[in-house]
Design a protein around this motif. Structure first.
Motif, PDB file in Angstrom:
ATOM      1  N   SER B   2     -48.753  14.044  29.458  1.00  0.00           N
ATOM      2  CA  SER B   2     -47.559  13.321  29.015  1.00  0.00           C
ATOM      3  C   SER B   2     -47.791  12.727  27.625  1.00  0.00           C
ATOM      4  CB  SER B   2     -47.196  12.228  30.013  1.00  0.00           C
ATOM      5  OG  SER B   2     -48.210  11.242  30.015  1.00  0.00           O
ATOM      6  N   ALA B   3     -49.068  12.386  27.346  1.00  0.00           N
ATOM      7  CA  ALA B   3     -49.384  11.868  26.012  1.00  0.00           C
ATOM      8  C   ALA B   3     -49.053  12.926  24.963  1.00  0.00           C
ATOM      9  CB  ALA B   3     -50.860  11.480  25.932  1.00  0.00           C
ATOM     10  N   ILE B   4     -49.405  14.170  25.270  1.00  0.00           N
ATOM     11  CA  ILE B   4     -49.129  15.268  24.338  1.00  0.00           C
ATOM     12  C   ILE B   4     -47.621  15.395  24.127  1.00  0.00           C
ATOM     13  CG2 ILE B   4     -49.310  17.757  23.970  1.00  0.00           C
ATOM     14  CD1 ILE B   4     -51.984  16.437  23.761  1.00  0.00           C
ATOM     15  N   TYR B   7     -46.404  12.628  21.875  1.00  0.00           N
ATOM     16  CA  TYR B   7     -46.707  12.777  20.451  1.00  0.00           C
ATOM     17  C   TYR B   7     -46.004  13.977  19.835  1.00  0.00           C
ATOM     18  CZ  TYR B   7     -49.666   8.805  20.707  1.00  0.00           C
ATOM     19  OH  TYR B   7     -50.089   7.524  20.851  1.00  0.00           O
ATOM     20  N   GLY B 174     -51.556  10.871  17.248  1.00  0.00           N
ATOM     21  CA  GLY B 174     -51.629  11.574  18.526  1.00  0.00           C
ATOM     22  C   GLY B 174     -53.050  11.991  18.850  1.00  0.00           C
ATOM     23  N   ASN B 177     -55.191   9.012  19.871  1.00  0.00           N
ATOM     24  CA  ASN B 177     -54.862   8.446  21.180  1.00  0.00           C
ATOM     25  C   ASN B 177     -55.088   9.406  22.348  1.00  0.00           C
ATOM     26  OD1 ASN B 177     -54.150   5.858  20.334  1.00  0.00           O
ATOM     27  ND2 ASN B 177     -52.117   6.556  19.716  1.00  0.00           N
ATOM     28  N   SER B 178     -55.028  10.709  22.071  1.00  0.00           N
ATOM     29  CA  SER B 178     -55.188  11.657  23.182  1.00  0.00           C
ATOM     30  C   SER B 178     -56.569  12.291  23.201  1.00  0.00           C
ATOM     31  CB  SER B 178     -54.131  12.760  23.081  1.00  0.00           C
ATOM     32  OG  SER B 178     -54.409  13.581  21.957  1.00  0.00           O
ATOM     33  N   GLN B 180     -57.301  15.002  21.752  1.00  0.00           N
ATOM     34  CA  GLN B 180     -57.088  16.449  21.879  1.00  0.00           C
ATOM     35  C   GLN B 180     -56.710  17.064  20.528  1.00  0.00           C
ATOM     36  OE1 GLN B 180     -57.128  18.260  24.784  1.00  0.00           O
ATOM     37  NE2 GLN B 180     -56.557  16.930  26.464  1.00  0.00           N
ATOM     38  N   VAL B 184     -53.076  18.993  19.557  1.00  0.00           N
ATOM     39  CA  VAL B 184     -52.103  18.270  18.736  1.00  0.00           C
ATOM     40  C   VAL B 184     -51.935  18.943  17.374  1.00  0.00           C
ATOM     41  CG1 VAL B 184     -51.550  16.079  17.635  1.00  0.00           C
ATOM     42  CG2 VAL B 184     -52.529  16.107  19.934  1.00  0.00           C
TER      43      VAL B 184
END
Lengths: 223, 214
Positions: B2-4, B7, B174, B177-178, B180, B184
């Motif tokens: 959901s973070a992805i 962002y 993003g 915070n993720s 990844q 991203v």
């Protein structure tokens, strides 16, 4: 005027050695990126000119996609992204990868155009002389193609020099990064960026001149 | 995951800023570039020299150095511009340098005979430009103009460094915070590919139409 020059020289002099060390790193990244771009670009051009549909398709997809990704995004993918997959690259290696990948796509098109621009009669003449596919290409087509691709490739070289400055974003101490650091520590950003600009311009002019000479030499030897 | 998604949404918000800056700077650069090219070709000697020096400077210096000169450099003289305006002004100055070259090459590419023909027909210089020279130069310049818009769009990626909230700005948030980066930045790359692909497609269509019209 002399007073201004003397005072600006006083600001620049302590930083000049550091900037020149940065210039070496800039040239290193440029040289490595160019080498990767030439090799990969030539392979891709070979794919594009190949008889096999799959190879042509691979090259076309690669060129179309990579060309439309900004170099900075490629740099971040190489530096941060590949690390996630377990290939941790140094800053310079990431820059080499990103610049190499991007400019290979541009050089591929230049190389392909260069080979296709050689007149058809040249290939027919090579065939008529009994030269095989390989030696006909290597000894007749390629030397003429090289001459055609030199000027547009030179343009790309100057673009690589400029784009190498993007490494300031990943902490590589190139010329750009050193001028940025110096601008923060002296509170004289304009003076520092102008010095960096003069050095970039000088590098560009020296290389452009050298290549121009080399091109003339090649042309003269070929008659 | 959901973070992805979150962002990606932010990056698309950033894309609006990216497009806004690209479009605005493209319009300004094309107008200024056309004026600059006319000055470079037909102006008095001093103007020609000035335009040539301007183009060489813009094309010779790294993009990020130019941006830093405007945003950080000018503070040395007490001139403080907001990040957004520094970004816009830089994109316009940069674009103008490249646009001048495109227009110059386009105008110079028209054979001398065309100019002579308009003179023979008794057209004024302005009429000749509008009805004979520019329509032909326009067709020749289309591919370069398409590349120009793509170049300006790519240039906007540098703006995150001074705090403009474009695609890259949100992508970097993003990533931090993720954790990844591959995903991203991969999505960011995808957004740029779609935008630049669309620009090239539109350019291609215009070229086709221009070719048919002739």
């Amino acid at each position: 005027m002399t007073v201004v020059l003397a005072s600006i020289w006083g600001v620049w002099a302590p930083y000049l050695p550091s900037f020149l060390r940065g210039l070496v790193i800039t040239m290193e990244i440029t040289g490595l990126g160019l080498a990767v771009a030439i090799v990969l670009g030539a392979i891709l051009a070979g794919f594009k000119l190949s008889r096999f549909r799959t190879l042509r398709l691979i090259a076309t997809v690669y060129v179309d996609i990579v060309r439309s990704i900004p170099v900075l995004v490629l740099l971040f993918l190489a530096y941060y992204g590949l690390g996630q997959l377990g290939f941790t690259l140094s800053g310079i290696a990431s820059a080499t990868t990103a610049l190499g990948a991007y400019y290979a796509a541009l050089l591929c098109e230049i190389f392909r155009g260069g080979v296709q621009g050689v007149e058809k009669g040249q290939k027919e003449a090579a065939d008529a002389l009994g030269l095989g596919r390989v030696s006909g290409f290597a000894r007749v087509i390629l030397p003429q193609a090289v001459l055609r691709v030199l000027p547009p490739s030179t343009n790309q070289l100057s673009n690589i020099i400029k784009d190498s400055s993007l490494v300031v974003t990943i902490g590589v101490a190139d010329l750009m990064a050193r001028s940025y650091q110096a601008s923060a520590s002296t509170f004289r950003p304009m003076d520092m960026f102008v010095l960096a600009g003069i050095i970039y311009m000088a590098l560009y002019l020296v290389i452009a001149r050298a290549i121009e000479r080399w091109e003339l030499n090649v042309q003269r030897r070929r008659g | 995951m959901s973070a992805i998604a979150l962002y990606t949404g932010e990056m698309l918000d950033g894309a609006v800023i990216t497009l806004e800056l690209t479009a605005g700077a493209t319009v300004v650069s094309l107008v200024a570039g056309a004026a600059g090219a006319v000055g470079r070709l037909y102006g008095p000697k001093a103007l020609k020299t000035f335009v040539m020096a301007y183009v060489e400077t813009i094309r010779g210096l790294p993009a990020i150095l130019q941006l830093f000169i405007l945003y950080f450099g000018l503070t040395q003289f007490g001139i403080d511009i907001s990040a957004y305006w520094a970004a816009f002004v830089w994109l316009c100055l940069y674009g103008t340098g490249y646009a001048i070259e495109i227009f110059r090459a386009g105008l110079q590419g028209i054979p001398e005979g065309q100019h002579e023909a308009t003179a023979a027909l008794g057209l004024t210089r302005f009429e000749a430009m509008r009805r004979v020279i520019i329509p032909q130069a326009w067709v020749a310049m289309l591919p370069a103009l398409t590349n120009f818009v793509v170049l300006e769009l790519k240039n906007t990626t540098l703006l995150y460094f001074i705090g403009v909230q474009d695609i890259m700005f949100h992508a970097r948030l993003g990533v931090s915070n993720s954790g990844q980066p591959l995903v991203v930045y991969g999505i960011a790359a995808g957004i740029y590919v779609v935008m630049n692909g669309t620009i090239s497609r539109v350019g291609g269509l215009l070229e086709k139409r221009a070719a048919i019209a002739r």
